[in-house]
Design a protein around this motif. Structure first.
Motif, short mmCIF file in Angstrom:
data_model
loop_
_atom_site.label_atom_id
_atom_site.label_comp_id
_atom_site.label_asym_id
_atom_site.label_seq_id
_atom_site.Cartn_x
_atom_site.Cartn_y
_atom_site.Cartn_z
N LEU A 39 -7.38 2.28 6.04
CA LEU A 39 -8.22 2.20 5.02
C LEU A 39 -10.06 1.79 5.83
CD1 LEU A 39 -6.24 0.42 2.13
CD2 LEU A 39 -6.86 3.04 2.01
N ILE B 137 -0.80 4.40 -1.01
CA ILE B 137 -2.46 4.50 -0.19
C ILE B 137 -1.96 4.92 1.42
CG2 ILE B 137 -4.25 3.42 -0.55
CD1 ILE B 137 -3.28 2.53 -2.90
N ARG C 74 -8.92 -4.49 -1.53
CA ARG C 74 -7.43 -4.62 -1.88
C ARG C 74 -7.03 -5.89 -2.01
NH1 ARG C 74 -6.15 0.42 -4.42
NH2 ARG C 74 -7.61 2.35 -4.12
N LEU D 259 0.79 -1.31 -0.27
CA LEU D 259 0.32 0.00 0.17
C LEU D 259 0.97 1.34 0.10
CD1 LEU D 259 -2.96 -1.17 2.60
CD2 LEU D 259 -3.09 -1.12 -0.08
#
Length: 541
Positions: free
Chosen positions: A258, A254, A266, A249
């Motif tokens: 999350l 990213i 993902r 990630l």
């Protein structure tokens, strides 16, 4: 019992001979059986947390009781039978009557060799030498060894040799280590041994691969949970899907915090589809929720720790730390490696038997105070047992025997063996009231030295086949029991006879007290006979 039987006169009636043997041997044999039952009974009790040790001690108790009943019944009956065979001049094995010497001369040499006995006429002509005293070991002990071991010039060398023994025992005692090596519980020539040798030779700086298992659903997407997981595995070489996924990630710029659905989607659709991460699919278990979304219900990682020379101690500390953490952490996890089974086994198999052996030794010495005829007998037994056990632990270590379940059981057995071997010698010396220390040491050796020596020789011969068994556990058993016999024989036949010649109990004071008592009684008798007035005065006093 055989030694006591051989000391009886062959012209006695069989009942008198058997009665003399049982009166001489059954009291110490009963006490010895009681001590064995008590010590092994403690090992078979709920105090012991290892089922294998409990089974061993339980079977040992049954064996000791069966042996006691066997000696009391069947063995005694065999002595009676052998006595009647001797009275009738019959051979003890073939039960045939042995012909007289003048008839034997007409027989072949092999017949004369097998069918031989002493007739009363021969014994009378040969002189007063008893058949038992003409035995090779008895004659050697009485004529040579007793005089040699009590010689003034030999004693300093025996004491010096004992100091050398204590020095080597101390050197080994300071190097004692607990046995947690997997190779000690399997046969010697196996693939497991080859693997452990290669691992110790080339990869000894690494710990075994530890499985880190998270067995319930947690919030992997939560930043605080992520920090906790990284903190738990800090300091390890990690094979972790979780850390690889976070790096994945970060590589895509990213954030790792999350939402649940994005984090899981993902992970399933992106991360685990890449060829270099596809092998992590076996480390994650997904489950479909009621709303149709997937969730990680369990996962695993693999950890390898860098260790130094003290690998065993570091692994023990590491295990304790991670296990305590698994109980208090909000992340529910367990750690496991197949070698942990043996490490846990040895950790419990050393502590509990050591505690039980200490309890057994204390109870044994306390129990022996009621059986010993003299308090100094118990004191000498305590010192002897402590010296034997100290030397046994030290020389076991020098012989590359680690402190594991088998060696600790042998230490428990060594307490009984040392008491059994040294008690007759010390008791015979302590109960003597006449002559000097040296004289009573010689008498004790003449009476109990030969049976003890024969017992050591038979015991050692019975242990020799164990040395050829291709198993480390059996070899550990052989080494421990063999050292027990050697060290106990050294104490009973060399150390105790020398130390008893110049350490308590004192024979001189007892002899003086006895002589004073006899003189006082004689004077009182004379005065009582001489005058009635003196008798009245004595009565008044």
């Amino acid at each position: 019992m055989l030694s006591s039987w051989r000391r009886t006169r062959e012209d006695q009636h069989v009942k008198e001979r058997v009665a003399a043997v049982f009166s001489d041997c059954m009291l110490p044999f009963t006490a010895s059986t009681a001590l064995h039952v008590v010590t092994f009974g403690i090992g078979a009790s709920p105090f012991t947390n290892i089922e294998a040790v409990r089974l061993f001690c339980r079977n040992a108790c049954i064996s000791v009781l069966f042996n006691y009943l066997y000696i009391l019944t069947f063995y005694g009956s065999n002595l009676v039978f052998a006595g009647y065979l001797e009275n009738n001049y019959r051979h003890s094995l073939f039960c045939r009557r042995v012909p007289k010497p003048e008839l034997q001369q007409q027989k072949p040499a092999w017949y004369r060799f097998l069918m031989y006995t002493h007739y009363n006429e021969e014994a009378t002509e040969a002189g007063p030498l008893h058949a038992y005293e003409s035995h090779l070991l008895v004659a050697f002990m009485k004529r040579y060894y007793c005089d040699w071991i009590t010689n003034t010039y030999v004693k300093p060398f025996v004491v010096l040799f004992y100091l050398v023994y204590v020095s080597f025992a101390l050197m080994g005692y300071l190097q004692v280590s607990e046995g947690s090596d997997l190779s000690n519980v399997v046969a010697t020539e196996t693939s497991t041994i080859a693997y452990t040798r290669a691992q110790q030779r080339y990869f000894s700086s690494y710990s075994p691969v530890i499985g880190f298992y998270i067995y319930e659903s947690i919030e992997y997407w939560n930043t605080s949970v992520q920090e906790d997981l990284l903190e738990y595995t800090k300091g390890f070489e990690r094979i972790s899907w979780f850390e690889s996924y976070l790096n994945y990630l970060h590589g895509l710029n990213i954030t790792t915090s999350l939402s649940r659905s994005n984090f899981t989607e993902r992970l399933r659709s992106g991360f685990l589809r890449l060829p270099r991460y596809v092998h992590f699919s076996d480390d994650i278990i997904f489950a479909k929720r009621a709303d149709g979304e997937f969730d990680v219900v369990a996962s695993r990682m693999f950890l390898v720790a860098k260790t130094t020379e003290n690998k065993r101690e570091e692994m023990s500390i590491l295990l304790d730390t991670l296990r305590k953490l698994s109980l208090t952490s909000r992340v529910k996890f367990i750690i496991f490696n197949p070698s942990f089974v043996y490490m846990d086994r040895y950790a419990s198999s050393v502590g509990a038997p050591l505690k039980n052996s200490c309890i057994a030794a204390i109870f044994l010495l306390f129990f022996s105070t009621f059986l010993a005829a003299d308090p100094l007998v118990n004191a000498w037994l305590t010192v002897t047992v402590a010296s034997v056990e100290f030397g046994l632990v030290g020389f076991m270590t020098l012989w590359r025997v680690e402190l594991d379940c088998v060696s600790v059981l042998c230490l428990i057995y060594g307490v009984n063996y040392a008491v059994d071997s040294s008690a007759p010698l010390v008791s015979a010396f302590a109960l003597g009231r006449e002559s000097t220390r040296t004289r009573w040491v010689k008498l004790a050796l003449e009476r109990h030295g030969v049976p003890a020596l024969q017992s050591y020789l038979c015991y050692g011969a019975a242990l020799l086949p164990l040395a050829a068994v291709p198993s480390n556990l059996t070899r550990t058993l052989f080494r421990c029991l063999f050292l027990t016999a050697i060290i106990t024989a050294f104490h009973c036949l060399a150390i105790l006879p020398v130390l008893l010649t110049f350490l308590p109990p004192s024979k001189k004071k007892r002899r003086e007290r006895k002589n004073a008592a006899e003189n006082r009684e004689e004077i009182e008798c004379v005065e009582m006979v001489d005058s009635t007035r003196v008798v009245d005065q004595i009565t008044t006093v």
